[in-house]
Design a protein around this motif. Structure first.
Motif, PDB file in Angstrom:
ATOM      1  N   HIS A 203       1.115  -1.252  -0.049  1.00 27.52           N
ATOM      2  CA  HIS A 203       0.054   0.136  -0.004  1.00 27.52           C
ATOM      3  C   HIS A 203       0.702   1.273  -0.103  1.00 27.52           C
ATOM      4  CE1 HIS A 203      -3.632  -2.350   2.081  1.00 27.52           C
ATOM      5  NE2 HIS A 203      -3.230  -2.863   0.895  1.00 27.52           N
TER       6      HIS A 203
ATOM      7  N   GLU B  86      -9.847  -3.176   4.011  1.00 30.93           N
ATOM      8  CA  GLU B  86      -9.265  -2.361   3.091  1.00 30.93           C
ATOM      9  C   GLU B  86     -10.013  -1.499   2.074  1.00 30.93           C
ATOM     10  OE1 GLU B  86      -4.985  -4.969   2.941  1.00 30.93           O
ATOM     11  OE2 GLU B  86      -6.472  -5.226   1.425  1.00 30.93           O
TER      12      GLU B  86
ATOM     13  N   THR C 162      -7.752  -5.978  -2.660  1.00 32.00           N
ATOM     14  CA  THR C 162      -8.227  -5.446  -1.433  1.00 32.00           C
ATOM     15  C   THR C 162      -9.116  -6.508  -0.634  1.00 32.00           C
ATOM     16  OG1 THR C 162     -10.326  -4.487  -2.692  1.00 32.00           O
ATOM     17  CG2 THR C 162      -8.602  -2.790  -2.150  1.00 32.00           C
TER      18      THR C 162
ATOM     19  N   ILE D 297      -3.912   5.016   1.436  1.00 31.65           N
ATOM     20  CA  ILE D 297      -4.269   3.699   0.557  1.00 31.65           C
ATOM     21  C   ILE D 297      -5.001   4.261  -0.504  1.00 31.65           C
ATOM     22  CG2 ILE D 297      -6.531   3.565   2.102  1.00 31.65           C
ATOM     23  CD1 ILE D 297      -6.266   0.426   1.752  1.00 31.65           C
TER      24      ILE D 297
END
Length: 454
Positions: free
Chosen positions: A129, A181, A177, A133
């Motif tokens: 990341h 996330e 993801t 993000i």
């Protein structure tokens, strides 16, 4: 209050002459009046703008790099995808912003006032990341700040390399993801887009049935109730076979049986559907997100347009891979593909609407819904997303009413577009974006840096 006057304009009630459109400082249409003497900014033909409902901006920079014969007996979407994965592995946030700005500029010059960006390039090379993000989402928003296009940003949830839950492959790691996330990424994207103003927003995009779990699909589609949900669906025969083997149903069948598909949904491509699937999906009110230039480029197949239309289906247009950004070419490619398939003419025309009118009206309706944007008509209260088209040329001179759209779509080109407003922002004048030189210069510097790596 800004004023735009047109010799002719397409209004919700039909064609009108000597039309004056008043636009508020916030970018909404305040009033529309026909039969008015000229004043304000003048144009010859004024149309509502169609939203570009599906784009992967970064792919614009690899246009033309996948046309050589590969080492496989047959080149397909899947061999093209390997090239795309190798290409994107070199892109930095600066590159993505420069490429996105060029794409958005070209969209505006082609007559699109809105970019719906299906954004899945989230992370560093290898999948680590960024400190933020949502760094890459912020770069898409930064490009929109530069170009003035209306932006609907769709962060993509991408969990797996296939329906069996296998790990992401080397080319896919920048997309990945998990549900937590993705929720953080979505919040960061919202914060970035909020800086652009009230005409921009976000939606959600579970990538495809093969890339998200059943649970992930349900979670993502409920994160932002009422906002657009976009999903790649039934694009390729191997994809259909993979879903059928994993779930026991074809993709469209499974989706309709397991998700509450409604008017907030946009299903991208949907080129591999049976007649029954086509009718069932059309009746949900969902939008078919068609990308005819890209679907032709990738050999996806031909959308089941006649059955979809007969079932009352809604559709719109996207530039997808951005190999060629041209609104009129998307529209005519859809109709021409159906003419080739059916060996007929004026396939999508109806008794009271010509082909060009049907194609354009569909894009207005489907694009507005897919973007989650109050647009799609020259009507008070909507965003002033408008296109000014020249009539003094060999294509448009002497045309009237729906033949204006027929001539524009089937005999015209992007050069006929002289002015474009996005939420009242007059970003294209005399056919050129106001910041074209700087945007192109930045893009050329980006490509020069990337050239040896590509």
């Amino acid at each position: 209050m800004a004023e735009i006057w047109a010799e002719r304009a397409l209004l919700p009630e039909g064609w009108a002459e000597n039309v004056l459109v008043a636009v508020t400082p916030e970018g909404r249409i305040d009033s529309v009046e026909a039969g008015v003497a000229p004043r304000g900014t003048r144009t010859e033909l004024l149309l509502p703008s169609i939203a570009n409902l599906h784009s992967h901006a970064f792919q614009r920079a690899m246009a033309g790099l996948s046309e050589a014969k590969g080492d496989q007996p047959k080149d397909t979407f899947w061999t093209w995808r390997k090239i795309m994965y190798r290409f994107l592995d070199h892109l930095t946030p600066d590159d993505v912003e420069s490429i996105a700005a060029l794409v958005q500029m070209e969209m505006l010059e082609a007559g699109y006032a809105t970019n719906v960006e299906f954004h899945y390039l989230h992370h560093r090379q290898g999948g680590a990341h960024y400190a933020n993000i949502a760094e890459m989402s912020e770069r898409i928003a930064a490009a929109a700040s530069r170009t003035g296009i209306g932006l609907t940003l769709l962060p993509v949830h991408y969990q797996f390399g296939g329906i069996d839950g296998r790990a992401l492959g080397p080319g896919q790691q920048r997309f990945g993801t998990n549900p937590d996330e993705f929720a953080r990424l979505l919040e960061g994207a919202e914060a970035a887009v909020a800086k652009l103003g009230p005409d921009s927003g976000v939606g959600v995009a579970p990538h495809s049935l093969r890339a998200v779990s059943k649970e992930g699909l349900a979670l993502v589609t409920n994160l932002r109730p009422g906002r657009p949900v976009h999903l790649h669906l039934a694009e390729q025969i191997p994809e259909v076979e993979e879903i059928l083997a994993g779930y026991g149903l074809r993709p469209t069948e499974w989706l309709l049986d397991n998700a509450a598909v409604d008017r907030n949904w946009t299903l991208i491509h949907a080129t591999q559907m049976t007649d029954d699937e086509t009718i069932r999906l059309a009746k949900t009110g969902a939008v078919a997100g068609l990308c005819p230039i890209t679907e032709s480029s990738l050999g996806d197949g031909i959308f089941n347009g006649t059955v979809w239309q007969e079932a009352g289906g809604r559709w719109g247009y996207g530039s997808d891979s951005n190999i060629r950004i041209s609104l009129v070419e998307e529209l005519r490619t859809l109709e021409y593909s159906l003419r080739l398939r059916d060996r007929g003419r004026a396939v999508l025309a109806t008794r009271n609407r010509t082909t060009g009118r049907v194609l354009y009206d569909a894009g207005l309706d489907g694009g507005a819904t897919a973007a989650g944007r109050e647009t799609g008509a020259i009507r008070a209260g909507l965003w002033a997303d408008l296109v000014g088209v020249s009539l003094q040329n060999e294509v448009m001179v002497g045309r009237k009413d729906d033949t204006l759209l027929d001539s524009f779509v089937f005999a015209g080109n992007d050069g006929l577009i002289k002015d474009v407003w996005s939420a009242g922002r007059h970003q294209v004048r005399n056919g050129k974006h106001l910041d074209r030189d700087r945007i192109v210069s930045d893009y050329l510097a980006c490509i020069t840096r990337l050239q040896d790596k590509m």
